[in-house]
Structures are given as C-alpha cells and as structure tokens.
Design an enzyme around this catalytic site. Structure first.
Site, short mmCIF file in Angstrom:
data_model
loop_
_atom_site.label_atom_id
_atom_site.label_comp_id
_atom_site.label_asym_id
_atom_site.label_seq_id
_atom_site.Cartn_x
_atom_site.Cartn_y
_atom_site.Cartn_z
CB CYS A 91 -0.94 -0.01 1.21
SG CYS A 91 -1.91 1.51 1.38
CB CYS A 96 -3.42 2.50 -1.26
SG CYS A 96 -3.76 0.79 -0.79
CE LYS A 99 -5.18 3.31 -5.79
NZ LYS A 99 -5.57 1.92 -5.86
CE1 TYR A 237 -6.99 -2.64 -6.62
CE2 TYR A 237 -8.03 -4.80 -6.69
CZ TYR A 237 -7.13 -3.93 -6.11
OH TYR A 237 -6.38 -4.34 -5.04
CD GLU A 241 -7.30 1.37 -8.72
OE1 GLU A 241 -8.19 1.59 -7.88
OE2 GLU A 241 -6.21 0.81 -8.41
CG HIS A 518 -28.94 21.51 -3.27
ND1 HIS A 518 -29.03 20.61 -4.31
CD2 HIS A 518 -29.14 22.74 -3.81
CE1 HIS A 518 -29.29 21.27 -5.42
NE2 HIS A 518 -29.36 22.56 -5.14
CD GLU A 523 -28.37 17.44 -3.57
OE1 GLU A 523 -29.41 17.65 -2.92
OE2 GLU A 523 -27.81 18.31 -4.28
#
Length: 543
Positions: A91, A96, A99, A237, A241, A518, A523
């Site tokens: 990671c 992670c 990346k 993935y 990615e 909002h 939302e």
C-alpha cells in the site's frame, strides 16, 4: 516572478527538501531501535510477525501496546526489473498511496482542461496550455513514500517493537530463521507467529518476454523515464487504475482484456467505468490474449516492444476462431493477478497447505491456520478482501484476541472499497446479481439513477456514466439496504460515509428520509426513488 521562474523555484525547493529528508533519514537511523542481524544469538518473543506491510505493522504495534515482546521481519525481494522499496508493504510503496497520488495528478489535468469554462485563461485570453513533468511527479511521490517508510520505523521504535530487515522462514511452528541481505542468519522463537507477507504481481510466464521486457505495478511508480505509449494487460482494478492515470497524464494507453473486467464488482457499473475510459481515449483490446513480447528496432531506429496477441472473433464460446495481431508500444504493464508471497516460507515443514493458483493460506474465523499458534492476515489469507484497511483492522483485532481476552472477530462482510479509475467506482455490499442469488429475485429491489454533477455543466462534460444503484433485500420483514454502488467524482468519499449506516442495517426508507446536502453528489443517494422494476427512466433532472 514569471510562471517558469516560479516553477523552477518550486522544483529547486522540492529537491532541497528531498535532499534534507534523505540526509535526515541516514543520520537518524543510528537512533532507531533496529536489531543488528549479525547477532547470531537466539531471541525469544511473545509474537513474531513476518511481513512489514499495513496488517503486520498494525498487529505488531497493537500487541506491543498490550505489553508483549514483539518482533517484525520485513524483506522486499526486488521485482524482475529490479525495483525494491522500504518498510510499509504494498500500500505505502507500490499500491494505494502512489496510485492515488497519480490518480490525483490525472484529475488535475482534467481540471485544467475544464478551467477555461470557469474563467481561467492565459495572458492571451486563451485556454491554459500546460505540460506534464513525469520525473517531477515520480520524485515527489517517491519523496512522500520515503517519509512514510521512515515514519513506520519511528513508530516501531516508539511502540518498542524490534524490527529486522530480514527474510523469515519457518524452522518449526515456534521458530523462525531470519536471513539478512548479506546472508547472515539468526533464530527467533515465539509463542505465536503471524504471517502477513502480502502478495506480489504474477507475470504470465507462458508468454515469452513478459517477465524480461514487461513491468508490473511494482515498477510503474518508480520509472525513471516517462512510460510513453503503454499497453496494460489485464482486467483487474489494478490494470484499469494504472491505465486511467496514464491516459490522464497524456500517454497513449490501451488495455488488453481477455474476459470480464472487474469480476468481483457489479457488472453494470463495471461497464460504465470502461465506457468512460473509452470515451476519454483509452483503447480496449477485448477478447484478446498476449502471445509474446519482443524488443525490436522500428523503421525510425527507435527501440520498441512488439506484443503479439490473439483476438477471439466468436464471442459465443472459448473455442471460436482466432485472429493474430501485433502492436508496438514503449511500455507493457502486466496486471494479470497477484500471488501471495508465501512460496519461500517453508510452510511444508509445518504441514500448512496453500492454494495452488494464488499461494494464499486457508484460515478459520480466528485467522488461524491448521496450527493454533500460526495466524495469517492480509492478502496472504485465502478468501479475504485484499484491501489495506481490512488487513489493518484484522491485525489489530487478532492482537486483542491473543493478548487482551477479546473475542471480537473481524467482520469480512460489508467492506467498502473504491476503484480509482478516472470516473471513480465506490462500492459496498452485494452486487445486484449476488443479492438475487442470495435472497431470490422476488425479494430484491434496486433503486437507481443517472445523474449529472453540478461541476460538469459549465465545461459540458459527459455524465452518461455517472450512476448510482442501491440494492435492497426484503429480510426480517423490512427492505434492508444490502449494497450501494456508485460511479462519479469522489465516489469513494461518498460511499465511505454511507458504509457506516449500511453496516448498521439501514433501510431504503432511512435513506429517503434523510435530508441531503445541496448541491453535492452525495445527495443524489438520498434522492433515489426510481426502482428498476418500475421500468421508469432513471435519468434525474437538475435542481
């Protein structure tokens, strides 16, 4: 100060900072509690952890905080291209963290392209025209990783955990042979041993030249030269990615996929991710399989990599006719799966079996192997989500069960995650297909919507792949939310918040009765009201 001078000043400042951190790292090592592996005496510990990634570090520090004597062994074998790194695991070093930083770099490029619509222009009243410096990005990312490597060392010292930069192998279920880079050996004994060795990319060795000329995710973040035209092989993935940020940084990128992409994710949203990448310029070579990789000199005298591959023309079965093709690129990145780094642990001495294809180790609900004092956490454990936060939490909980009379087990269900493609895909829980298989089609309802983020309007950005799906199941007499899937900007940030509520068993009514903030992307989740079963158009209108 003009723009070029400002950039030069920033670059000089960065290099000065990097030089200082490296000097600080070198001078400070003498003060860190790192055991000299030249000491051949046997050492006893309550717990020995093999692997200095996120899970192993979390487990070791937790156990030490509970008053136990703990050691961590960590050794990184270089990739086939010679890439290696420091403490912290996949990671921190090649997963992670780098990346996400490169993903962010590509998003900034997109923001620059949109900026004219928001009034930003150069001195000639034209849209901003910028270039990208790959080496500067890599240096900055590397500098950050170095700071994290050092931070992990400092934390181990502060938590009184002994750190060995050594490779660990089992002698028996209480003894580890530790070997440093110079071949010096020492013996560590422990009541309990945790295997947290993680995984490494798997090269397709049946493809001549793949290992010799190709790179993996272990190498892409350390390339000293820009990757240029790149072919990414794989449908995971990791593949998508990497392809996403390379394309976003301006490099011509294609992806070779043999079968369904993102197999563990919702099929509909996976398709939307690919559709968006294709619209952004990524070329997909579907139903294709690499056959060999060769280094060639093209007509202009430039060295290139030539990839020979076959494409299945009859998609109805795997035995259809094949067409042969060749493509020339500068870089070939293989992201065709990962295998746990368990091969050299000498698990056969203990009678511990590993999965034939993944090299992962079967464990029970307590994360224990077939031996009650040998445990596995993180990516080396068979059937667990291969995610950093999962490894961290499981490591902490294991230490508490071992040393503080806790009985809490790691809950490997309802784990949120995000695919950091240019259009992010955040998810938690059941996919639509999984829910139907688990609860029955008559007990599953899906609420969904296509939406357009406000920030897309001024630059007229395409929002055809921005989509939300909430999967509900009629269980225990109520319509419980069992899955949330979303593609859109900052999807990971949105799903993380809802993950807490979904894990606690909220219903669709709970979501719909919540007031939204909002205007936000989040939302759009609480505004969902159209069901798939209704057949209504799920495209929502703006405020």
């Amino acid at each position: 100060m003009n723009k070029m001078a400002s950039l030069s000043s920033k670059k000089t400042g960065f290099l000065s900072s990097l030089s200082y951190q490296v000097r600080h790292l070198t001078m400070s090592r003498a003060n860190c509690n790192i055991i000299n592996s030249n000491n051949n005496s046997n050492k006893y510990y309550d717990l020995v952890v093999i692997g200095g990634g996120s899970g192993g570090l979390a487990c070791s520090k937790e156990a030490s905080q509970l008053g136990k004597k703990v050691a961590v062994l960590d050794y990184v074998s270089p990739s086939p291209q010679g890439t290696s790194w420091g403490l912290g695991g996949t990671c921190v070093n090649v997963g992670c963290i780098p990346k996400k930083l490169m993903h962010q770099a590509s998003l900034i490029h997109s923001a620059v392209q949109d900026s004219y619509s928001y009034g930003w222009m150069d001195s000639n009243n034209a849209s901003l025209n910028v270039t990208h410096d790959w080496n500067l990005l890599v240096d900055n990312v590397r500098n950050h990783i170095l700071s994290l490597n050092w931070g992990h060392r400092v934390q181990l010292k502060e938590k009184k955990v002994d750190y060995y930069n050594c490779f660990g192998r089992f002698v028996d279920n209480h003894t580890i042979e530790a070997t440093d880079k110079n071949g010096k050996k020492m013996s560590l004994s422990a009541d309990n041993i945790v295997i947290a060795v993680g995984g490494r990319p798997a090269f397709p060795d049946q493809v001549p030249g793949a290992r010799e000329f190709g790179i993996s995710s272990d190498d892409i973040f350390f390339l000293k030269e820009p990757p240029g035209k790149t072919l990414v092989v794989g449908a995971s993935y990791v593949a998508l990615e990497c392809a996403g940020f390379l394309n976003g940084l301006g490099y011509e990128t294609s992806v070779m996929i043999r079968s369904q992409p993102l197999k563990a994710f919702d099929e509909h949203l996976s398709k939307l991710v690919l559709d968006h990448m294709e619209a952004e310029g990524v070329e997909f070579l579907r139903d294709s399989t690499p056959l060999r990789v060769d280094r060639i000199i093209n007509e202009s005298g430039k060295t290139e990599l030539q990839v020979s591959y076959s494409t299945r023309t009859d998609n109805s079965n795997n035995n259809g006719s094949q067409e042969m093709h060749k493509v020339a690129v500068d870089t070939v990145l293989f992201a065709t799966g990962r295998r746990a780094a368990t091969t050299d642990l000498k698990l056969d001495i203990l009678g511990i079996q590993t999965d034939v294809s993944t090299c992962q180790i079967p464990v029970d609900d307590n994360d224990a192997t077939s031996l009650p004092n040998v445990f596995v956490i993180g990516d080396a454990a068979l059937g667990r989500p291969e995610l950093t936060p999962v490894a961290i939490m499981s490591g902490k909980l294991l230490a508490k069960r071992l040393y503080s009379n806790s009985s809490e087990l790691m809950d490997y269900k309802m784990v949120p995650t995000t695919v950091f493609t240019p259009l992010e895909y955040g998810a938690i829980g059941f996919t639509e297909r999984q829910a139907i298989d688990q609860f029955g089609e008559e007990n599953v309802e899906v609420f969904h919507a296509f939406y357009k983020p406000l920030e897309y309007y001024l630059p007229f950005r395409n929002s055809n792949q921005c989509y939300i799906k909430v999967v509900c199941a009629a269980t225990e007499g109520r319509e419980r939310v069992v899955g949330l899937h979303m593609t859109g900007p900052n999807a990971g940030e949105v799903v993380q918040g809802f993950a807490v509520a979904i894990k606690r068993g909220i219903t669709m009514r709970d979501i719909q009765s919540t007031v939204g903030i909002h205007p936000t992307v989040a939302e759009e989740v609480v505004k969902l009201h159209i069901t798939k079963s209704s057949g209504e158009d799920p495209t929502v209108t703006a405020c």
